[in-house]
Design an enzyme around this catalytic site. Structure first.
Site, short mmCIF file in Angstrom:
data_model
loop_
_atom_site.label_atom_id
_atom_site.label_comp_id
_atom_site.label_asym_id
_atom_site.label_seq_id
_atom_site.Cartn_x
_atom_site.Cartn_y
_atom_site.Cartn_z
N TRP A 13 0.81 -1.21 0.00
CA TRP A 13 0.00 0.00 0.00
C TRP A 13 0.84 1.26 0.00
CZ3 TRP A 13 -4.38 -0.08 -2.10
CH2 TRP A 13 -5.21 -1.20 -1.98
N ASP B 147 -1.83 6.49 6.41
CA ASP B 147 -2.92 5.71 5.82
C ASP B 147 -3.35 4.69 6.88
OD1 ASP B 147 -4.52 3.88 4.51
OD2 ASP B 147 -3.12 3.52 2.84
N LYS C 62 -12.91 -1.55 5.81
CA LYS C 62 -12.20 -2.55 6.60
C LYS C 62 -12.77 -2.60 8.02
CE LYS C 62 -9.40 -2.64 2.98
NZ LYS C 62 -8.35 -1.75 2.58
#
Ligand SMILES: *Cc1c(COP(=O)(O)O)cnc(C)c1O
Length: 363
Positions: free
Chosen positions: A101, A175, A199
């Site tokens: 990511w 993030d 999530k």
């Protein structure tokens, strides 16, 4: 109804109570005669839903008043562009690359500013975290980006870096897509945090941004108005139509979190769940997790069968036992158990029981 345990990395399992509440209110929200989907986003009903969601989230995450809470769209991937468009001034930024990511974030930022890689764990295949004291921070960086929890690689920062103590005045961008609300946040170390909701907070379609107010108003002229944090903030996230239904369901999740005892209680449960699963894997000669112990994710647990020819049999047997979506990300392979807030300890225990049984049938 007993539902299967769903280990999906995202969109991920939701608390059953939240789904039931949303179902019960589907046709008529609180006697309004409307589904939340059918309401004007500027009407008093939805404004009440939005305001309560923000207030609950501020309470849960202990977000200080000098931060804005923005309900946006586009997910983590859009924020990879929106953050540099808002904060980089087209100049230099630092990235700490710790897995898939953060690598993706750095590649996207490169379109808007000069990306400097301050540290990377690529040499050990994203299984450790480079110590902040060893990061090569750039003195003119506009911000420093990290991924708090690498969803695919299973690496998590258990403490946010204190950039000031490293002599760095740049704001930290985190993030936190895949571990938001799983543990408290030390906001004194954060300039901006962003995350998709799917999530740990609610349905896909909502993106949460928490940004220090002094960082607003420095966007590049190319930044779309709907993605300019100052514009979004000055319109209470209503510059354009926000993802109303996703905000509503996230709000139900925030209420659920409060009933459970808040983020501190979530952290306690998540620590116990992770300890159970990693403890079992480490004690086994059949399964293995390759991440360094001090940075193993509490949310996403990648693991491998030492004999990978048995992967398909493992997944088929798991599904038959009501243990869903355990296949690892294609870039890593093996298995991955995502054990977000909505996964109870009983679900992790059921997985461990299955893993033990499967190993015995293979002996
Ligand atoms: C899932 C995820 C993303 C991507 O989110 P989208 O909503 O698909 O854009 C970004 N970062 C992390 C850490 C993630 O887990």
């Amino acid at each position: 109804m007993m539902r299967p345990y769903n280990f999906s990395a995202g969109p991920a399992a939701m608390p059953a109570e939240v789904l039931q509440e949303a179902a019960a209110e589907m046709l008529d929200w609180h006697g309004s005669g409307m589904s939340v989907m059918e309401m004007s986003h500027r009407g008093k009903e939805f404004m009440a839903i939005r305001d309560l969601a923000e207030a609950d989230l501020r309470e849960l995450l202990a977000i200080p008043d000098h931060f804005e809470v923005l309900f946006m769209q586009g997910g983590g991937l859009a924020e990879n562009a929106i953050v540099p468009l808002n904060l980089s001034r087209g100049e230099a930024v630092d990235f700490v690359v710790t897995g898939s990511w953060s690598k993706k974030s750095a590649a996207e930022a490169q379109r808007y500013c000069r990306v400097h890689e301050a540290a990377s764990n690529a040499p050990d295949n994203h299984t450790s975290l480079p110590h902040p004291g060893q990061w090569q921070l750039n003195s003119d960086a506009q911000y420093v980006h990290i991924c708090g929890n690498e969803t695919i690689n299973g690496v998590e920062f258990h403490e946010l870096p204190d950039l000031k103590s490293l002599g760095c005045e740049a704001p930290l961008v985190v993030d936190f897509s895949s571990h938001v609300a799983s543990r408290p946040v030390d906001w004194s170390r954060v300039g901006l945090a962003f995350g998709g909701a799917q999530k740990n907070l609610g349905p896909a379609g909502l993106t949460l941004v928490v940004v220090r107010k002094d960082l607003l108003g420095r966007s590049m002229s190319a930044c779309p108005s709907a993605f300019d944090y100052a514009t979004v903030a000055s319109h209470q996230s209503m510059y354009n139509t926000p993802p109303t239904y996703a905000i509503y369901v996230a709000g139900l999740t925030f209420q659920w979190l409060k009933r459970q005892g808040g983020v501190a209680e979530m952290e306690r449960r998540n620590t116990a769940k992770a300890a159970l699963l990693y403890g079992f894997i480490d004690a086994s000669g059949f399964y293995v997790n390759k991440v360094a112990k001090d940075c193993r994710s509490r949310m996403n647990v990648p693991f491998f069968l030492r004999d990978e020819t048995r992967n398909e049999a493992f997944l088929t047997g798991a599904k038959a036992r009501g243990l869903l979506q355990l296949k690892g990300h294609k870039s890593v392979g093996g298995m991955r158990a995502s054990i977000y807030n909505a996964m109870p300890l009983e679900g992790v225990q059921a997985l461990v029981d299955y893993m033990r049984d499967f190993e015995q049938t293979q002996a």
